[in-house]
Scaffold this motif. Structure first.
Motif, short mmCIF file in Angstrom:
data_model
loop_
_atom_site.label_atom_id
_atom_site.label_comp_id
_atom_site.label_asym_id
_atom_site.label_seq_id
_atom_site.Cartn_x
_atom_site.Cartn_y
_atom_site.Cartn_z
N GLY A 245 0.81 -1.22 0.00
CA GLY A 245 0.00 0.00 0.00
C GLY A 245 0.84 1.26 0.00
O GLY A 245 0.31 2.36 0.12
N LYS A 246 2.16 1.13 -0.14
CA LYS A 246 3.03 2.31 -0.18
C LYS A 246 3.02 2.90 -1.58
O LYS A 246 2.83 2.18 -2.56
CB LYS A 246 4.45 1.93 0.23
CG LYS A 246 4.55 1.49 1.65
CD LYS A 246 5.99 1.15 2.00
CE LYS A 246 6.07 0.66 3.43
NZ LYS A 246 7.44 0.25 3.77
N PRO A 247 3.28 4.21 -1.71
CA PRO A 247 3.31 4.81 -3.04
C PRO A 247 4.43 4.24 -3.90
O PRO A 247 5.49 3.88 -3.40
CB PRO A 247 3.55 6.29 -2.77
CG PRO A 247 3.37 6.48 -1.32
CD PRO A 247 3.45 5.16 -0.65
N ASP A 248 4.19 4.18 -5.18
CA ASP A 248 5.18 3.69 -6.13
C ASP A 248 6.23 4.77 -6.35
O ASP A 248 5.91 5.86 -6.81
CB ASP A 248 4.49 3.35 -7.45
CG ASP A 248 5.44 2.83 -8.50
OD1 ASP A 248 6.59 2.51 -8.17
OD2 ASP A 248 5.01 2.74 -9.66
N PRO A 249 7.52 4.50 -6.05
CA PRO A 249 8.55 5.53 -6.23
C PRO A 249 8.83 5.84 -7.70
O PRO A 249 9.40 6.87 -8.01
CB PRO A 249 9.78 4.91 -5.56
CG PRO A 249 9.55 3.46 -5.56
CD PRO A 249 8.06 3.26 -5.49
N TRP A 250 8.42 4.98 -8.61
CA TRP A 250 8.66 5.19 -10.03
C TRP A 250 7.46 5.80 -10.74
O TRP A 250 7.47 5.95 -11.97
CB TRP A 250 9.05 3.87 -10.69
CG TRP A 250 10.34 3.35 -10.16
CD1 TRP A 250 10.48 2.35 -9.25
CD2 TRP A 250 11.64 3.82 -10.44
NE1 TRP A 250 11.81 2.16 -8.97
CE2 TRP A 250 12.55 3.06 -9.70
CE3 TRP A 250 12.15 4.82 -11.27
CZ2 TRP A 250 13.92 3.27 -9.75
CZ3 TRP A 250 13.52 5.01 -11.32
CH2 TRP A 250 14.38 4.25 -10.57
#
Length: 97
Positions: free
Chosen positions: A13-18
């Protein structure tokens, strides 16, 4: 019916860094990365200026401008990054004496 997963988040559920670079054209990626090359020759000051240029170009790449306007604006950011580093370097050398 099968649920399509949200590609903007990973399995935790963490934001996608890419997510900032997904979907950009190749020339937008190249122009976004070019300012960060100041890090290799400029140390911390070059890295700071290059990082600012990188994020400015990533922001410009997502704007709804036409391609020619976007291209010129991103080239302007690259030029401003390198000129800004040159000005800071010259000012440092003049003050150092």
């Amino acid at each position: 019916m099968q649920q399509i997963p949200d590609l903007g988040k990973n399995s935790l559920g963490k934001p996608d860094p890419w997510a900032r670079v997904r979907g950009l054209a190749w020339w937008q990626l190249v122009l976004s990365i070019v300012p960060i090359l100041l890090l290799s020759g400029g140390g911390a000051i070059g890295g700071a200026i290059g990082t600012a240029g990188l994020f400015a170009n990533l922001s410009l790449a997502r704007k709804p401008f036409g391609t020619p306007v976007k291209l010129l604006a991103m080239l302007g950011v690259v030029l401003a990054s390198y000129l800004g580093y040159l000005v800071v370097g010259l000012a440092y050398n003049l003050l150092k004496g």
